[in-house]
Design an enzyme around this catalytic site. Sequence first.
Site, PDB file in Angstrom:
ATOM      1  N   ASP A   1     108.495 -33.015  66.742  1.00 12.02           N
ATOM      2  CA  ASP A   1     108.299 -31.677  66.218  1.00 12.02           C
ATOM      3  C   ASP A   1     108.786 -30.697  67.299  1.00 12.02           C
ATOM      4  OD1 ASP A   1     106.994 -29.488  64.736  1.00 12.02           O
ATOM      5  OD2 ASP A   1     105.618 -29.518  66.432  1.00 12.02           O
TER       6      ASP A   1
ATOM      7  N   ASP B   1     107.976 -26.638  67.639  1.00 12.74           N
ATOM      8  CA  ASP B   1     107.053 -25.605  68.122  1.00 12.74           C
ATOM      9  C   ASP B   1     105.737 -26.204  68.600  1.00 12.74           C
ATOM     10  OD1 ASP B   1     108.653 -23.279  67.469  1.00 12.74           O
ATOM     11  OD2 ASP B   1     108.281 -23.770  65.381  1.00 12.74           O
TER      12      ASP B   1
HETATM   13  P1  TMP Z   1     106.702 -26.807  63.433  1.00 17.87           P
HETATM   14  O1  TMP Z   1     105.483 -27.190  64.215  1.00 17.87           O
HETATM   15  O2  TMP Z   1     107.131 -27.831  62.449  1.00 17.87           O
HETATM   16  O3  TMP Z   1     107.848 -26.353  64.310  1.00 17.87           O
HETATM   17  O4  TMP Z   1     106.168 -25.598  62.531  1.00 17.87           O
HETATM   18  C1  TMP Z   1     106.591 -24.321  62.495  1.00 17.87           C
HETATM   19  C2  TMP Z   1     105.517 -23.340  62.918  1.00 17.87           C
HETATM   20  O5  TMP Z   1     105.962 -22.022  62.525  1.00 17.87           O
HETATM   21  C3  TMP Z   1     104.159 -23.489  62.271  1.00 17.87           C
HETATM   22  O6  TMP Z   1     103.203 -23.832  63.245  1.00 17.87           O
HETATM   23  C4  TMP Z   1     103.813 -22.123  61.699  1.00 17.87           C
HETATM   24  C5  TMP Z   1     104.850 -21.212  62.290  1.00 17.87           C
HETATM   25  N1  TMP Z   1     105.251 -20.080  61.430  1.00 17.87           N
HETATM   26  C6  TMP Z   1     105.293 -18.808  62.003  1.00 17.87           C
HETATM   27  O7  TMP Z   1     104.978 -18.639  63.178  1.00 17.87           O
HETATM   28  N2  TMP Z   1     105.691 -17.751  61.224  1.00 17.87           N
HETATM   29  C7  TMP Z   1     106.048 -17.899  59.909  1.00 17.87           C
HETATM   30  O8  TMP Z   1     106.411 -16.921  59.239  1.00 17.87           O
HETATM   31  C8  TMP Z   1     105.996 -19.219  59.335  1.00 17.87           C
HETATM   32  C9  TMP Z   1     106.369 -19.425  57.905  1.00 17.87           C
HETATM   33  C10 TMP Z   1     105.606 -20.272  60.149  1.00 17.87           C
END
Ligand code: TMP
Length: 308
Positions: free
Chosen positions: A49, A51
């Site tokens: 993953d 973020d």
């Molecule tokens: P990831 O862990 O798969 O990279 O997930 C993406 C992250 O993005 C999730 O923890 C929620 C975040 N997110 C935002 O910060 N702003 C947004 O507008 C959206 C849709 C998600």
Amino acid sequence: ANNHRRGTTKTMTSPTKDGTVVVGNPDTLEKKKAAIKFAGPSKLQVIADFDATLTKYWVNGSRGHSSHNLLQQGNPEYNLKRQKLYDHYHPLEFSPTIPIEEKAKLMEEWWERTHALLVEGGLTYDDITSSVANSAVAFREGVIELFELLEKKDVPVLVFSAGLADIIEEVLRQKLHRSFKNVKVVSNRMVFDENGKLVAFKGKTIHVLNKNEHALDMAAPVHDHLGDAHGLNNDTSSVKNRTNVLLLGDHIGDLGMSDGLDYENRITVGFLNDNIESSFDDYRKAFDVVFLECTHLCLTQWTCISHK
Ligand code: TMP
């Protein structure tokens, strides 16, 4: 405060202090490690993953930016609108009390609304480049060394994110200062018009709880923002034949990232960054290894240093 502290590797039943690495079942882990080592690098792949897994949850005492929230559109009204959605949905994302089906619907709703605001607000590729340059995104210590080692050993790394592919690739370019031919990004991909303005998103939305439905997307070729195929070996069978997996995530839903694979051995590593007390038991049961509030990624020693 920049409080550097040595962490420990332990079998535990309840969370203690920051920077702790928890191994629920050390015997199972040792067996998996031995099997993966025995099969060698040609059988291994890494699925990570992005973020708060590859990147730090805390940067200089504040929450690090995600690929989503680093974005500053030219139209500030739309940044505010997206922030309002974040304030509403983000606490729901990590709530341990909302049933999973209900949470998946909420996440889908959040992603659709955010993507729509990005298009409506007229995001440009130049906004992405400057937003990344001004962002508080930092890779966990050890990520670049891990990528280098895996590149040397010809081990593919799939960065599988519910964030935004175009941003993640720009972060990799700007923050790692080099490209890795073994690293491929599967995430929500934007479509720009000839003036570099966002007009749509490609394919079905990937959010935090439907990664399992997209696990086979890893077979698709990688294209950069100009539409050029690049990077890694796009031969699906070669990835499918790599039946040993190291999976890194910060969400239990991240375990679905390997659903498309008929793996033999899988070591799962979970980064528990928030709601430590209430989520600890679930994480300990779900992942082979749990990092508590760590900023390090010392996968060889299973120890880490916390400096929140
Ligand atoms: P990831 O862990 O798969 O990279 O997930 C993406 C992250 O993005 C999730 O923890 C929620 C975040 N997110 C935002 O910060 N702003 C947004 O507008 C959206 C849709 C998600």
